[in-house]
Structure formats: C-alpha cells, structure tokens
Write a protein that holds these residues in place. Structure first.
Motif, PDB file in Angstrom:
ATOM      1  N   UNK A   1       0.843  -1.203   0.000  1.00 10.83           N
ATOM      2  CA  UNK A   1       0.000   0.000   0.000  1.00 10.83           C
ATOM      3  C   UNK A   1       0.874   1.247   0.000  1.00 10.83           C
ATOM      4  N   UNK A   2       1.946   1.197   0.830  1.00 10.93           N
ATOM      5  CA  UNK A   2       2.891   2.311   0.799  1.00 10.93           C
ATOM      6  C   UNK A   2       3.479   2.458  -0.604  1.00 10.93           C
ATOM      7  N   UNK A   3       3.891   1.351  -1.205  1.00 13.44           N
ATOM      8  CA  UNK A   3       4.489   1.408  -2.538  1.00 13.44           C
ATOM      9  C   UNK A   3       3.502   1.986  -3.547  1.00 13.44           C
ATOM     10  N   UNK A   4       2.236   1.610  -3.432  1.00 11.28           N
ATOM     11  CA  UNK A   4       1.224   2.133  -4.352  1.00 11.28           C
ATOM     12  C   UNK A   4       1.179   3.658  -4.288  1.00 11.28           C
ATOM     13  N   UNK A   5       1.173   4.186  -3.073  1.00  8.03           N
ATOM     14  CA  UNK A   5       1.069   5.640  -2.914  1.00  8.03           C
ATOM     15  C   UNK A   5       2.370   6.337  -3.263  1.00  8.03           C
TER      16      UNK A   5
END
Length: 607
Positions: free
Chosen positions: A408-412
């Motif tokens: 999720x961090x990587x997505x953002x």
C-alpha cells in the motif's frame, strides 16, 4: 499461447485444455491416470531410455527414445496461424488449436504405439469415436450435450475401437510418421492440408525472432531465454492476459488439499511479468498486458479484483471435481478460484509499479493509464487501514499483513512519483503525505523487537518470507540495519540454504489446518536478491546456481514449490512467478558482475 500441453518423458500428453487455458480438459491423466485421458506415442518394447529438450530458442519440444532396436524422436509443437509470417509483434489472434507430432526414426528399426484416449469435459465424458473417410483419420465427438470435437489425422492407418485409438506401427532409419490433433468442428480431414512442415518452420521462426529481439547479454542466457519463452507461452493473445500457470490442482502437498486452479490472471503475477518484459525489451508483450489491465479495470470500476479470467466470459466460480482422484491422490481437484472474491491490498502497489516501469521506459503514459493510477491510488487511500487476506490468499481470518501494508505504501509512493512526472502536483503532495503515514505505521506496528524482523501481521511475532520483498520496494534504505536483520531472522526460521518456506503453518491461520507445504520457489530468488542487497554476493551466486540446477526440471521449467526431501517439484506447473524470479535474479547478478569484473570471474559464477 491460447492453451498448453504437458508432455511426459514417456511421450504422453497428460494435460491439455482446448480451446483455451481455462476450457475443460481433453487430456487430464496428470489428475487421474485411470480416467483422465491422454495421447501417448512411444516405443512398444522395454529397455528404451528417453530424454527431452527444446529446440534452441523455441517452444518446440523434442522427446528422444534410445534402445537396442534403434532411436526415434518425437517433435511436438502447437502451431501459430499462417498470417503473421513469424513476426513477434503480431501474435496470432486466432490460433488453429492443433498439436502436431512428428515421429522420426533416427537409427535402426523401432516399433511404436499410438494411444489416443481423449476424455472431454474434465473426463466427465467418453467421446464417440467416428472414422473419417480416409483410413488415417478419426473424429472424437463429445456426447451428452457437449460440443467438444477433436480430429486426429495420421500418415499411418489408425485402429479404432469404441473407447480409443490404439495403433502399432514400425519405422526404420529415415522414416517419419506425422500425427495432427485438431480441435473444433468442420476441420479439414486431409493431413496434407494441415501443412505440418510449413507450420513447424513458421512456429520456429516466430519464437526465434522473439528471442533475437530480447535485450539480454548477461550470464545464464540459456535459462533466461527459457524463462522468457515460458512466460510467453502463458500470454493469452486475444486479450493480453497472463495466466499464473496453465494447470489446476497440482498439489502443494502430496495427498493434501492445497490444490488450486491457476489458469487465470492474477494482477500481482502479471504486473511482475510486465516489469520483466520491459526490462528485456519486449515492449509489445508488456503493452498488450497494460491494454488488458485497463480493459478489466474499466469493466469492474466499482470492484477492482486481484484475479481475472483471461477474457470477459471466463468463469472463476470455484467448485470441485470429485470424480477425479487428483495428482497422486491429492484431493480435491478444484476448478475456478474463490480468491477472485478476496480482499488483497497488495495488488494495487504491484500494478502501479508496473505502470511506473512503463513511464520510465516511454517517458510518458496515456490518459487512460493515468486515470487508472489515480483510481487505484485513491482506492488505497480509502482502504489501507483495512485487514485483508494477504499475498498468500489465506482462507482463515483477515489480518493486518505487513506485506500488504508495504505494498500500500508502494502504491502511494510510486503513484506520487508518477503524479509529479505528469504534472499533477496536488495529487503528488496528497499521496506523498499518505505514504509517509503508512510508512510510519509499518515501522511502528510491523517490526518485531523480539525477532528483530518485520512481522507477518500486526500483534504477532510470527515471520513471513514475503517480507523479503521489503528491500526491493525502497521503504527503508538498502543499507538500513533492518534489512540484514530481517534477512537473518527469516533465514533462521523459514529457510534451509536457498530453500524458503512462506510461513510456519502452525503460526498462521490459513484455513487449511496447518498442512505442510514445499519451499516456495519465488522466495528462493527473493532471498538471493536480499543477499545481493546486503553485499553477500558469493552466497547469492552459490544459491542461484543451486536453485537453477536442483529445483527446476530437466527442461529448466519451474513449478510453484519444491520438496527437498523428496527431490521433486510441487504445485502448479510451470509457474510464471518462479520464472519471473529467475530472470530478475539473473539480471541483478549479471549486473553485479558487469560492475565489478575483477571480484568474481564468469567461470566462478557459472560453476
């Protein structure tokens, strides 16, 4: 590229679905030797030894039998259509759905037998066998309301009974026999019209042209080429979807129930495949997938899924085939996959990362691609605090899985980069701030002081080897102490040399009652990547050599898992994820050699 056939070293086609990967099987002996159905050509006598190889730089298989009486080879291929002239930029939208088998006597005189025993609809129907007007043609027509029809043509007379074709024939040095199996109604009943020689040349030309354009000059080229070609075999050309594997229910535990259908397209697996294709210079194949991804997400705007069928009419409804005994009595045999209804938050990151690769390659992305990035990033903004089923699709209780939070961090974070590169400054600030919040929670809730490693899930000290991916994402600097600490902890609890298990079943509620499983092949490559990141290059080279020489089969194909005590592969086969990991590791290790030529020789790395 629309279906696949598994051919044993005994010359038997033991698995094939026509006309697509997700169609009902016509040969399923691999899931039930007695009733599944097969198409075998092999010598009749004893004492023959067999070997297999691919014709170099192609997906054309050659099986050779050698004995006192002589030597014969069987060349097997699925042809492309006749309108692309071997051009890899125009893969066939409508393949002919054929298997061509060319038997050649290399020396001596050898008696062989052809056994053609198709069983339609996952072996729920014995076909009606009907002789064609020629002496060497048979039609197998599904009875009981089904519409599957296959035609077998041969250059020798075929002997038919009410349940199969079983024919003995003899070849002497220099003689050949040709067999063509074609799926569908109204197919030509003349062997000459199937043009086996032309289609063989055309098919070889297509694969070789694809390989010639592959951008790779590093070590282990033969293994990288094979993995590259395997990935292409799993690309459905009509839509661009990439299946995780062309099989169903090959067990993760012999005799157990970890048996799943992988003939669908997981966003996670396919996104990693796209990144590899871009790195190898296969822009067309990667672009086809991006086009498919955009179409799927447009069709399912309100409900982005983790896995899709290869076309809009695919069914993912999961059910069991209780009449099949399963691979070595491993039941149940499952069709469809309930993971389509799972919540798995990591996939948004993997898709956005693949689009980030596209941006780096092209310097720009289309508006519809940007719209998808924006929608997925906003979905993560709204949902990253939720529990999910994690990267391993557990069927127990949902949890706050650390790998899911990292992705999720990587997505953002990656979406913020894309926003900045495309002039969307407000969204860059919005997503960057949210990424910082996710990162802070991960570093606080996701770290186990007791284990000195990232947790599998919040509130637990259980470990999970999926966290070997954390260094690749960039959430912490590659020289941060947590990278080596996490690696060391996972090696202590979940690894045996280069073999890595996903998690300890008795510490994870995966809904399967703590059943054991094999080591996960992709994780071996992730472990190797961690060794590179932490400067342990000699171990990385040694582990890579061990994996590619022990965990694959004689053709360099890799399944999902490996059972070291039994010395065998487990899970669906061949597995895209495993071949993706192999290519990544070869690229990274070759890059290290190129940057530091005096520290390790090419001979050292290969030996």
């Amino acid at each position: 590229m629309s279906s696949a056939a598994l051919v044993g070293t005994d010359g038997s086609v033991d698995w094939c679905c026509f006309p697509r990967f997700d169609s009902p099987s016509v040969f399923a002996a691999i899931l039930d030797r007695k009733i599944g159905g097969y198409f075998r050509i092999s010598p009749t006598g004893s004492g023959f030894e067999s070997s297999q190889r691919y014709i170099p730089d192609t997906n054309i298989l050659e099986t050779t039998f050698t004995g006192e009486a002589g030597e014969v080879s069987i060349t097997d291929f699925m042809p492309l259509t006749g309108d692309n002239d071997g051009d890899p930029d125009t893969p066939p939208p409508d393949p002919p759905h054929e298997i061509h088998r060319i038997v050649t006597c290399i020396s001596g005189q050898v008696e062989l037998r052809c056994d053609f025993r198709p069983r339609h609809d996952y072996a729920r129907a014995v076909p009606d066998f009907r002789p064609l007007r020629c002496d060497s043609g048979v039609a197998a027509v599904q009875v009981g309301g089904g519409r599957q029809t296959m035609t077998l043509l041969a250059s020798i007379p075929l002997t038919l009974d009410d349940r199969c074709v079983s024919t003995a024939f003899t070849l002497t040095h220099g003689e050949t026999a040709t067999f063509v199996l074609a799926y569908g109604n109204g197919r030509p009943t003349s062997l000459e019209r199937r043009q086996t020689a032309r289609k063989l040349a055309q098919t070889a030309s297509y694969w070789k042209s694809l390989v010639e354009r592959m951008n790779y000059e590093g070590l282990w080229r033969e293994q990288v080429v094979r993995s590259f070609l395997v990935l292409h075999l799993m690309m459905y050309p009509r839509t661009g979807a990439i299946v995780a594997a062309p099989t169903t229910s090959l067990p993760e535990t012999i005799g157990g129930s970890r048996n799943w259908d992988y003939r669908f397209s997981w966003l996670r697996d396919a996104a990693f495949t796209v990144d590899i294709l871009y790195r190898l210079g296969d822009v067309y194949g990667a672009d086809r997938y991006i086009h498919w991804l955009l179409e799927q997400c447009e069709l399912h705007r309100r409900d982005t899924r983790i896995v899709y069928g290869i076309s809009p009419d695919s069914s993912l409804s999961e059910y069991t085939l209780d009449h099949l005994g399963g691979y070595e009595d491993s039941r149940p045999v499952r069709i469809g996959n309930a993971a389509a209804e799972h919540i798995q938050l990591d996939v948004f990151g993997e898709v956005i990362i693949s689009i980030h690769s596209l941006l780096l390659l092209r310097g720009a992305i289309r508006q519809e691609t940007w719209n998808l990035v924006e929608r997925l990033a906003e979905t993560v903004m709204q949902n990253w605090r939720r529990k999910d089923r994690g990267v391993w699709e557990v069927r127990g209780e949902q949890q706050h899985f650390v790998y899911s939070k990292v992705m999720c961090w990587a997505a953002l974070d990656y979406a913020a980069y894309i926003a900045a590169a495309t002039g969307h400054r407000n969204l860059y600030r919005r997503w960057s701030l949210a990424a910082d919040n996710v990162k802070a929670e991960i570093l606080d809730e996701g770290w186990s002081s007791a284990k000195q490693a990232f947790r599998q899930r919040y509130g637990s000290d259980a470990l999970d080897a999926s966290n070997l991916a954390i260094p690749f994402m960039g959430i912490v600097p590659r020289d941060h102490p947590s990278i080596r600490q996490n690696l060391e902890a996972i090696e202590r609890e979940l690894a045996d040399g280069p073999l890595v298990w996903r998690y300890l079943p008795d510490e994870t509620d995966d809904g399967l009652g703590g059943q054991p499983e094999g080591a996960f092949t992709l994780l071996s490559f992730w472990l190797i990547g961690n060794l590179i990141y932490t400067g342990q290059h000699d171990r990385a080279f040694d582990y890579f050599h061990e994996v590619i020489t022990t965990q694959g089969n004689h053709l360099g194909l890799f399944a999902e898992m490996y059972d070291k005590p039994a010395g065998r592969q487990l899970g669906n086969f061949p597995q895209a994820y495993s071949h993706i990991g192999l290519i990544h590791s070869a690229l990274n290790l070759s890059g290290y050699i190129a940057d530091t030529p005096t520290r390790r020789t090419v001979r050292d790395s290969v030996d």
